[in-house]
Design a protein around this motif. Structure first.
Motif, PDB file in Angstrom:
ATOM      1  N   ASP A  92      44.880   9.357 -27.131  1.00  0.00           N
ATOM      2  CA  ASP A  92      45.770   9.847 -26.078  1.00  0.00           C
ATOM      3  C   ASP A  92      44.964  10.728 -25.129  1.00  0.00           C
ATOM      4  O   ASP A  92      44.569  11.839 -25.497  1.00  0.00           O
ATOM      5  CB  ASP A  92      46.905  10.642 -26.716  1.00  0.00           C
ATOM      6  CG  ASP A  92      47.911  11.126 -25.676  1.00  0.00           C
ATOM      7  OD1 ASP A  92      47.720  10.821 -24.490  1.00  0.00           O
ATOM      8  OD2 ASP A  92      48.871  11.810 -26.068  1.00  0.00           O
ATOM      9  N   PRO A  93      44.681  10.272 -23.903  1.00  0.00           N
ATOM     10  CA  PRO A  93      43.851  11.073 -22.999  1.00  0.00           C
ATOM     11  C   PRO A  93      44.528  12.361 -22.552  1.00  0.00           C
ATOM     12  O   PRO A  93      43.874  13.285 -22.085  1.00  0.00           O
ATOM     13  CB  PRO A  93      43.603  10.128 -21.823  1.00  0.00           C
ATOM     14  CG  PRO A  93      44.748   9.182 -21.848  1.00  0.00           C
ATOM     15  CD  PRO A  93      45.121   9.006 -23.280  1.00  0.00           C
ATOM     16  N   GLY A  94      45.838  12.444 -22.709  1.00  0.00           N
ATOM     17  CA  GLY A  94      46.533  13.636 -22.266  1.00  0.00           C
ATOM     18  C   GLY A  94      46.610  14.747 -23.292  1.00  0.00           C
ATOM     19  O   GLY A  94      47.040  15.862 -22.982  1.00  0.00           O
ATOM     20  N   ARG A  95      46.201  14.481 -24.536  1.00  0.00           N
ATOM     21  CA  ARG A  95      46.281  15.506 -25.575  1.00  0.00           C
ATOM     22  C   ARG A  95      45.017  16.359 -25.560  1.00  0.00           C
ATOM     23  O   ARG A  95      43.914  15.847 -25.732  1.00  0.00           O
ATOM     24  CB  ARG A  95      46.443  14.855 -26.940  1.00  0.00           C
ATOM     25  CG  ARG A  95      46.583  15.877 -28.081  1.00  0.00           C
ATOM     26  CD  ARG A  95      46.657  15.170 -29.420  1.00  0.00           C
ATOM     27  NE  ARG A  95      47.902  14.437 -29.565  1.00  0.00           N
ATOM     28  CZ  ARG A  95      49.039  14.977 -29.986  1.00  0.00           C
ATOM     29  NH1 ARG A  95      49.083  16.257 -30.294  1.00  0.00           N
ATOM     30  NH2 ARG A  95      50.127  14.241 -30.091  1.00  0.00           N
ATOM     31  N   PRO A  96      45.153  17.667 -25.375  1.00  0.00           N
ATOM     32  CA  PRO A  96      43.967  18.525 -25.374  1.00  0.00           C
ATOM     33  C   PRO A  96      43.435  18.694 -26.787  1.00  0.00           C
ATOM     34  O   PRO A  96      44.175  18.594 -27.761  1.00  0.00           O
ATOM     35  CB  PRO A  96      44.512  19.857 -24.827  1.00  0.00           C
ATOM     36  CG  PRO A  96      45.952  19.857 -25.215  1.00  0.00           C
ATOM     37  CD  PRO A  96      46.392  18.416 -25.132  1.00  0.00           C
ATOM     38  N   PRO A  97      42.136  18.965 -26.920  1.00  0.00           N
ATOM     39  CA  PRO A  97      41.559  19.155 -28.261  1.00  0.00           C
ATOM     40  C   PRO A  97      42.076  20.425 -28.915  1.00  0.00           C
ATOM     41  O   PRO A  97      42.514  21.363 -28.242  1.00  0.00           O
ATOM     42  CB  PRO A  97      40.056  19.225 -27.994  1.00  0.00           C
ATOM     43  CG  PRO A  97      39.937  19.668 -26.575  1.00  0.00           C
ATOM     44  CD  PRO A  97      41.118  19.076 -25.866  1.00  0.00           C
ATOM     45  N   LEU A  98      42.028  20.453 -30.219  1.00  0.00           N
ATOM     46  CA  LEU A  98      42.455  21.606 -31.002  1.00  0.00           C
ATOM     47  C   LEU A  98      41.369  22.666 -30.912  1.00  0.00           C
ATOM     48  O   LEU A  98      40.438  22.699 -31.690  1.00  0.00           O
ATOM     49  CB  LEU A  98      42.681  21.198 -32.457  1.00  0.00           C
ATOM     50  CG  LEU A  98      43.330  22.225 -33.385  1.00  0.00           C
ATOM     51  CD1 LEU A  98      44.764  22.502 -32.960  1.00  0.00           C
ATOM     52  CD2 LEU A  98      43.291  21.720 -34.813  1.00  0.00           C
ATOM     53  N   GLY A  99      41.487  23.572 -29.882  1.00  0.00           N
ATOM     54  CA  GLY A  99      40.417  24.515 -29.605  1.00  0.00           C
ATOM     55  C   GLY A  99      39.331  23.830 -28.800  1.00  0.00           C
ATOM     56  O   GLY A  99      39.582  22.902 -28.029  1.00  0.00           O
ATOM     57  N   SER A 100      38.096  24.249 -28.994  1.00  0.00           N
ATOM     58  CA  SER A 100      36.990  23.611 -28.311  1.00  0.00           C
ATOM     59  C   SER A 100      36.712  22.247 -28.958  1.00  0.00           C
ATOM     60  O   SER A 100      37.207  21.945 -30.044  1.00  0.00           O
ATOM     61  CB  SER A 100      35.736  24.481 -28.399  1.00  0.00           C
ATOM     62  OG  SER A 100      35.297  24.578 -29.737  1.00  0.00           O
ATOM     63  N   ARG A 101      35.897  21.443 -28.266  1.00  0.00           N
ATOM     64  CA  ARG A 101      35.555  20.133 -28.810  1.00  0.00           C
ATOM     65  C   ARG A 101      34.868  20.270 -30.157  1.00  0.00           C
ATOM     66  O   ARG A 101      35.162  19.518 -31.098  1.00  0.00           O
ATOM     67  CB  ARG A 101      34.659  19.388 -27.826  1.00  0.00           C
ATOM     68  CG  ARG A 101      34.138  18.061 -28.363  1.00  0.00           C
ATOM     69  CD  ARG A 101      33.395  17.278 -27.294  1.00  0.00           C
ATOM     70  NE  ARG A 101      32.783  16.080 -27.872  1.00  0.00           N
ATOM     71  CZ  ARG A 101      31.505  15.984 -28.208  1.00  0.00           C
ATOM     72  NH1 ARG A 101      30.695  17.016 -28.030  1.00  0.00           N
ATOM     73  NH2 ARG A 101      31.027  14.873 -28.723  1.00  0.00           N
ATOM     74  N   LEU A 102      33.946  21.224 -30.290  1.00  0.00           N
ATOM     75  CA  LEU A 102      33.241  21.423 -31.552  1.00  0.00           C
ATOM     76  C   LEU A 102      34.196  21.863 -32.651  1.00  0.00           C
ATOM     77  O   LEU A 102      34.134  21.372 -33.784  1.00  0.00           O
ATOM     78  CB  LEU A 102      32.130  22.458 -31.380  1.00  0.00           C
ATOM     79  CG  LEU A 102      31.333  22.805 -32.644  1.00  0.00           C
ATOM     80  CD1 LEU A 102      30.657  21.553 -33.204  1.00  0.00           C
ATOM     81  CD2 LEU A 102      30.313  23.892 -32.353  1.00  0.00           C
ATOM     82  N   THR A 103      35.113  22.766 -32.313  1.00  0.00           N
ATOM     83  CA  THR A 103      36.094  23.228 -33.301  1.00  0.00           C
ATOM     84  C   THR A 103      36.961  22.072 -33.780  1.00  0.00           C
ATOM     85  O   THR A 103      37.194  21.896 -34.979  1.00  0.00           O
ATOM     86  CB  THR A 103      36.974  24.335 -32.710  1.00  0.00           C
ATOM     87  OG1 THR A 103      36.154  25.430 -32.306  1.00  0.00           O
ATOM     88  CG2 THR A 103      38.002  24.811 -33.717  1.00  0.00           C
ATOM     89  N   ALA A 104      37.446  21.275 -32.827  1.00  0.00           N
ATOM     90  CA  ALA A 104      38.290  20.141 -33.189  1.00  0.00           C
ATOM     91  C   ALA A 104      37.535  19.150 -34.063  1.00  0.00           C
ATOM     92  O   ALA A 104      38.085  18.592 -35.026  1.00  0.00           O
ATOM     93  CB  ALA A 104      38.796  19.453 -31.922  1.00  0.00           C
ATOM     94  N   LEU A 105      36.246  18.943 -33.757  1.00  0.00           N
ATOM     95  CA  LEU A 105      35.443  18.001 -34.528  1.00  0.00           C
ATOM     96  C   LEU A 105      35.246  18.486 -35.962  1.00  0.00           C
ATOM     97  O   LEU A 105      35.428  17.724 -36.917  1.00  0.00           O
ATOM     98  CB  LEU A 105      34.096  17.811 -33.838  1.00  0.00           C
ATOM     99  CG  LEU A 105      33.212  16.642 -34.281  1.00  0.00           C
ATOM    100  CD1 LEU A 105      33.947  15.326 -34.128  1.00  0.00           C
ATOM    101  CD2 LEU A 105      31.916  16.631 -33.470  1.00  0.00           C
ATOM    102  N   VAL A 106      34.899  19.757 -36.128  1.00  0.00           N
ATOM    103  CA  VAL A 106      34.667  20.293 -37.470  1.00  0.00           C
ATOM    104  C   VAL A 106      35.958  20.330 -38.274  1.00  0.00           C
ATOM    105  O   VAL A 106      35.988  19.967 -39.459  1.00  0.00           O
ATOM    106  CB  VAL A 106      34.035  21.696 -37.376  1.00  0.00           C
ATOM    107  CG1 VAL A 106      33.959  22.340 -38.760  1.00  0.00           C
ATOM    108  CG2 VAL A 106      32.655  21.629 -36.749  1.00  0.00           C
ATOM    109  N   VAL A 107      37.055  20.773 -37.642  1.00  0.00           N
ATOM    110  CA  VAL A 107      38.342  20.820 -38.341  1.00  0.00           C
ATOM    111  C   VAL A 107      38.752  19.426 -38.794  1.00  0.00           C
ATOM    112  O   VAL A 107      39.224  19.223 -39.924  1.00  0.00           O
ATOM    113  CB  VAL A 107      39.424  21.443 -37.434  1.00  0.00           C
ATOM    114  CG1 VAL A 107      40.817  21.252 -38.041  1.00  0.00           C
ATOM    115  CG2 VAL A 107      39.150  22.930 -37.238  1.00  0.00           C
ATOM    116  N   THR A 108      38.574  18.437 -37.927  1.00  0.00           N
ATOM    117  CA  THR A 108      38.926  17.059 -38.277  1.00  0.00           C
ATOM    118  C   THR A 108      38.124  16.572 -39.471  1.00  0.00           C
ATOM    119  O   THR A 108      38.669  15.975 -40.413  1.00  0.00           O
ATOM    120  CB  THR A 108      38.689  16.130 -37.074  1.00  0.00           C
ATOM    121  OG1 THR A 108      39.452  16.588 -35.965  1.00  0.00           O
ATOM    122  CG2 THR A 108      39.099  14.705 -37.410  1.00  0.00           C
ATOM    123  N   VAL A 109      36.822  16.820 -39.448  1.00  0.00           N
ATOM    124  CA  VAL A 109      35.956  16.351 -40.533  1.00  0.00           C
ATOM    125  C   VAL A 109      36.295  17.039 -41.846  1.00  0.00           C
ATOM    126  O   VAL A 109      36.339  16.408 -42.900  1.00  0.00           O
ATOM    127  CB  VAL A 109      34.472  16.570 -40.147  1.00  0.00           C
ATOM    128  CG1 VAL A 109      33.571  16.399 -41.356  1.00  0.00           C
ATOM    129  CG2 VAL A 109      34.058  15.603 -39.042  1.00  0.00           C
TER     130      VAL A 109
END
Length: 448
Positions: free
Chosen positions: A24-41
């Motif tokens: 979804d291009p309209g959904r902002p990341p959860l915090g910064s991109r790095l934060t969202a990436l680490v939280v997801t992993v």
């Protein structure tokens, strides 16, 4: 000339193949991109670990119900199960799976492969869950395929959903889906290094610091969480081994590497052929039950042919250093290869990692018997270990994943990485040579 590097159990992807409508291009990341990436992993590591542990318990429950045993290092196959019960389990399980797969493949949305999921194809939720459960079910009933594809597919599906929730960009989707798939392998086999290398070496072919770190983080979390549910033990027992390698062991590594490279290349090609010619439509309704019946017939005399290859591999790892043991290993090797490819050709979905380990262990043990009689050094378990690593490396074109997976499954001494790495290097080179020669013959035949 082009040498393919993947089949259904050895997927790859490139960034240019990603679709534009993955997230979804309209959904902002959860915090910064790095934060969202680490939280997801991190979240995926925990969730995939839980799912891997539960899938393992489900496999044990099906084995207990259908075959009256639960696989373990001391009882890796249904050796004490009556042949009639084995036949009922195999034919019954194959028939139920055939009907369910026919319905899934003809009446609902198709379940893409892990490779396609990494590229961006959306994995439908309930269809993927059913597909995963069917794979665990047929292995529990005794059909000859690996169970490692199931947790990888489940990890890929969960990653796609979670990436949408955390708002990751499309450029991160390929990386996270591949990392989660590798974590599924790590969780089900308690093999964090192999899971990480599966993502890095096979799916992504990316050794950047961020990819390596995130893969290690997700796979280690999944492996740890899974052990809290299913426990932990060595998957294969190789017995007391001499971790000090000798010149004759390196000579053995070269010889077994050459043989395993040739066998691995042919097994890989056979798996690709079986997958590309897999029964489709209504054909699966009779071909898969027939494969179950033929497996039951073979299992009357060779019960270790059943299941994901653990019984055949363990026979190699704990083989007797006697020439009289070689015919049994040879028959087990041939039967396991044929029955596995037959099962895939008949329409079953599943992996070839553990069947490949079984073939390599048998090959290494056969050659190891001769080697022991000549040099009287090391043990049969070490020779089977080198054979298993080498054949798996050649069949997957992934030496790092192959040697770490077998080393983790056997809990072998780390010193043995030295001869193991030698055997894997030789086998991959031999396998690529065989593949090139086959491609050249194919090009020559096409020109004629």
């Amino acid at each position: 000339m082009h040498i393919t590097t993947g089949h259904f159990d050895n997927d790859e992807a490139v960034v240019s193949e990603l679709r534009d409508d993955d997230l979804d291009p309209g959904r902002p990341p959860l915090g910064s991109r790095l934060t969202a990436l680490v939280v997801t992993v991190v979240l995926l590591g925990v969730v995939v670990g839980v799912c891997s542990g539960l899938l393992t318990l489900l496999l044990y429950a099906i084995e207990h119900l259908m075959l009256g045993f639960v696989e373990s290092p001391s009882m890796p196959g249904p050796f004490l199960t009556h042949p009639l019960r084995r036949a009922v389990s195999l034919v019954g399980g194959a028939t139920v799976a055939a009907v369910c797969w026919w319905l899934l493949r003809t009446r609902t949305a198709a379940v893409p492969s892990v490779r396609q999921a990494v590229r961006g194809s959306l994995m439908p939720a309930w269809q993927t869950v059913c597909h995963v459960l069917l794979q665990i079910g047929i292995v529990g009933c005794g059909l000859s395929v690996g169970r490692e594809v199931a947790p990888r597919e489940l990890g890929s599906m969960l990653a796609q959903r979670l990436c949408r929730w955390t708002g990751l960009h499309r450029r991160d989707l390929m990386q996270v889906v591949a990392i989660s798939a590798g974590a599924g392998l790590a969780g089900v086999y308690n093999a964090p290094l192999a899971g990480a290398f599966f993502s890095i070496e096979i799916l992504l072919k990316d050794v950047t610091a961020s990819t390596v770190a995130l893969s290690m983080l997700c796979s280690s979390l999944a492996a740890w969480v899974a052990t809290l549910i299913k426990g932990t033990h060595a998957f294969y027992v190789i017995g007391p081994v001499d971790a000090h390698f000798t010149p004759d062991l390196f000579a053995f590594a070269v010889v077994v590497g050459l043989l395993a490279g040739v066998c691995g290349a042919w097994f890989r090609r056979g798996a690709q052929w079986a997958e590309s010619h897999k029964a489709s439509g209504a054909a699966i309704l009779w071909q898969l039950p027939l494969a179950g019946a033929l497996t039951a017939l073979v299992a009357v005399w060779i019960p270790q042919v059943m299941g994901n290859g653990r019984a055949t591999a363990q026979m190699g790892f704990s083989g007797r250093p006697e020439l009289a043991f070689i015919p049994l290993l040879l028959v087990s090797f041939a039967a396991k290869a044929v029955v596995t490819l037959m099962t895939i050709r008949a329409g079953a979905s599943g992996g070839v990692l553990t069947p490949g380990i079984a073939l390599g262990s048998s090959l290494g043990s056969m050659l190891g018997v001769v080697w022991l009689l000549m040099f009287s050094t090391n043990s049969i378990g070490v020779y089977a270990l080198l054979g298993a690593c080498a054949l798996l490396a050649a069949s997957q074109n992934a030496p790092l994943m192959a040697m770490t997976l077998v080393m983790e499954l056997t809990e072998a001494p780390s010193n043995l990485y030295v001869p193991v790495a030698c055997a894997c290097a030789v086998s991959v080179g031999a396998g690529l040579f065989v593949a090139r020669m086959h491609d050249r013959r194919g090009v020559g035949a096409a020109r004629e």
